[in-house]
Design an enzyme around this catalytic site. Sequence first.
Site, PDB file in Angstrom:
ATOM      1  N   HIS A  65       0.826  -1.228   0.000  1.00 48.14           N
ATOM      2  CA  HIS A  65       0.000   0.000   0.000  1.00 48.14           C
ATOM      3  C   HIS A  65       0.859   1.278   0.000  1.00 48.14           C
ATOM      4  O   HIS A  65       0.354   2.356  -0.295  1.00 48.14           O
ATOM      5  CB  HIS A  65      -1.020  -0.020   1.154  1.00 48.14           C
ATOM      6  CG  HIS A  65      -0.503   0.399   2.487  1.00 48.14           C
ATOM      7  ND1 HIS A  65      -0.194  -0.494   3.496  1.00 48.14           N
ATOM      8  CD2 HIS A  65      -0.268   1.633   2.996  1.00 48.14           C
ATOM      9  CE1 HIS A  65       0.210   0.190   4.544  1.00 48.14           C
ATOM     10  NE2 HIS A  65       0.172   1.467   4.277  1.00 48.14           N
ATOM     11  N   SER A  90       3.998   2.424   8.337  1.00 53.75           N
ATOM     12  CA  SER A  90       3.641   1.399   7.348  1.00 53.75           C
ATOM     13  C   SER A  90       4.846   0.945   6.541  1.00 53.75           C
ATOM     14  O   SER A  90       5.695   1.765   6.180  1.00 53.75           O
ATOM     15  CB  SER A  90       2.610   1.954   6.373  1.00 53.75           C
ATOM     16  OG  SER A  90       1.364   1.958   6.988  1.00 53.75           O
ATOM     17  N   ASP A 106      -0.557  -7.472   1.643  1.00 51.48           N
ATOM     18  CA  ASP A 106       0.025  -6.119   1.651  1.00 51.48           C
ATOM     19  C   ASP A 106       1.546  -6.235   1.775  1.00 51.48           C
ATOM     20  O   ASP A 106       2.141  -5.986   2.829  1.00 51.48           O
ATOM     21  CB  ASP A 106      -0.575  -5.334   2.829  1.00 51.48           C
ATOM     22  CG  ASP A 106      -0.223  -3.867   2.783  1.00 51.48           C
ATOM     23  OD1 ASP A 106       0.341  -3.417   1.765  1.00 51.48           O
ATOM     24  OD2 ASP A 106      -0.509  -3.174   3.780  1.00 51.48           O
TER      25      ASP A 106
HETATM   26  C1  4AZ Z   1      -1.021   3.965   8.440  1.00 54.12           C
HETATM   27  O1  4AZ Z   1      -1.945   4.695   8.067  1.00 54.12           O
HETATM   28  C2  4AZ Z   1      -1.240   3.116   9.648  1.00 54.12           C
HETATM   29  N1  4AZ Z   1      -2.155   1.375  14.196  1.00 54.12           N
HETATM   30  C3  4AZ Z   1      -0.230   2.271  10.081  1.00 54.12           C
HETATM   31  C4  4AZ Z   1      -0.429   1.488  11.201  1.00 54.12           C
HETATM   32  C5  4AZ Z   1      -1.606   1.530  11.890  1.00 54.12           C
HETATM   33  C6  4AZ Z   1      -2.611   2.366  11.486  1.00 54.12           C
HETATM   34  C7  4AZ Z   1      -2.419   3.167  10.363  1.00 54.12           C
HETATM   35  C8  4AZ Z   1      -1.769   0.666  13.096  1.00 54.12           C
HETATM   36  O2  4AZ Z   1       0.071   3.927   7.850  1.00 54.12           O
END
Ligand code: 4AZ
Length: 480
Positions: free
Chosen positions: A290, A431, A335
């Site tokens: 993503h 992420s 993902d």
């Molecule tokens: C994000 O938007 C994201 N709490 C990454 C991790 C989590 C939520 C959102 C987990 O990149």
Amino acid sequence: MVYLFFQQRALQPMYQASQSFHNLQLLDNSHKCAKYSPMRRNGKTKPVEFSEVDYPQVEYQRRQQFWDPIRLALFTLAIVAIIGIAIGIVTHFVVEDDRSFYYLASFKVTNIKYKENYGMKSSREFIERSHQIERMMSRIFRRSSGGGRFIKSHVIRLSPDEQGMNILMVLMFRYPSTDSAEQIKKRIERILYQSLKTKQLPLTINKSSFTLTSIDSKKMRNLLNSRCGIRMTSSNMPLPASSSTERIVQGRETAMEGEWPWQASLQLIGSGHQCGASLISNTWLLTAAHCFRKNKDPSQWIVTFGTTITPPAVQRSLGKIILHENYHRETNENDIALAQLTTRVEFSNIVQRVCLPDSSIKLPPKTSVFVTGFGSIVDDGPTQNKLRQARVETISTDVCNRKDVYDGLITSGMLCAGFMEGKVDACKGDSGGPLVYDNHDIWYLVGIVSWGQSCALPKKPGVYTRVTQYREWIASKTGI
Ligand code: 4AZ
């Protein structure tokens, strides 16, 4: 230097006393001085009066009284003791300074049959067998008389032999820098041969096959670089397992350069940090699919390594992006993505690859794992320039799929980690980054930060891509 300092301090009060209280002292001592004074008027003793010219004479006499033989002896003794202590301290820090000594050990083990999987360093067989050998070395050297000198050992290679198998490993010790590598080698051999005679060891080592070679830190690092997931400090010492942190939301800034050497930051040229990623070889990064929703053109991306985004320790451009063919943005399934650097990075204490876990490895619920990243520390907050880390715990898929948690959204390619009470979690910007597990000081990438409902909410733990599930996919694209 030490002596001068002491002398000044010892004499200072005497001068001060005699000068500041000049008049007062003369009056106070008048009755004593009078006894010896030749000046008498009218048969009465008169207070002695000193002129400025007399003063040095009195001071000299007072000094002579002060320096009686006993005081002089005590003073000399104190000076000698202080010089002695100073020499001791200097010797301790300069001459007796410890330094690391590295050795390459090679030997045959005759009671174990070689298995084909020993050739693969990520196989369960190699991992278990090397731990057994490393534990044995630790037992041998830690319990010996110079036990505190042993730091650790790492198996580099297991290879077949008619009698069983050959083991190649590095051994690390700390000894005073004044000792020679040859002297230490003899000591190590003596300890080892003694253990072969007296200790019940799980492995039968063929004594005549044992060779020990002193190596320098560069060679040692090159050898260790053949192994993944090892963290070293800048002084070439292995980094201890991270201390647990209670509270990337409620985590802490990473303490040291080299603590998470596989962490990378993926940045879109012109827009800055977007995602984390993990280095799995000199050229390949593993991240989340993503992360490339906005832009899949590798020439628009740069990758940095190090504990700060600015300035980066190392920077590279991207040559290739491979998204998982079955990535679904609606369900977050599969993902996972690979990104290849245009030019390789050399491994160092600051940049290192993480190990990929064997597909058979299963982590029980509540296993301690670490998540790291430059993501925000509050929902919708800004990216952090300094890398942060947080300890979280794995949560079983059954619990994570409960109606009050993620209500069946967790599939076999996902892994939940965090705490049911919330508070500690990955967040936006983390992420694609690593969730790692420490197995005897070797770190494995078990998850990729993927999604979650907001950040750090109760009953909404972080959801990660389960790396074990994609072991074959990674191998099919990269050969790793
Ligand atoms: C994000 O938007 C994201 N709490 C990454 C991790 C989590 C939520 C959102 C987990 O990149």
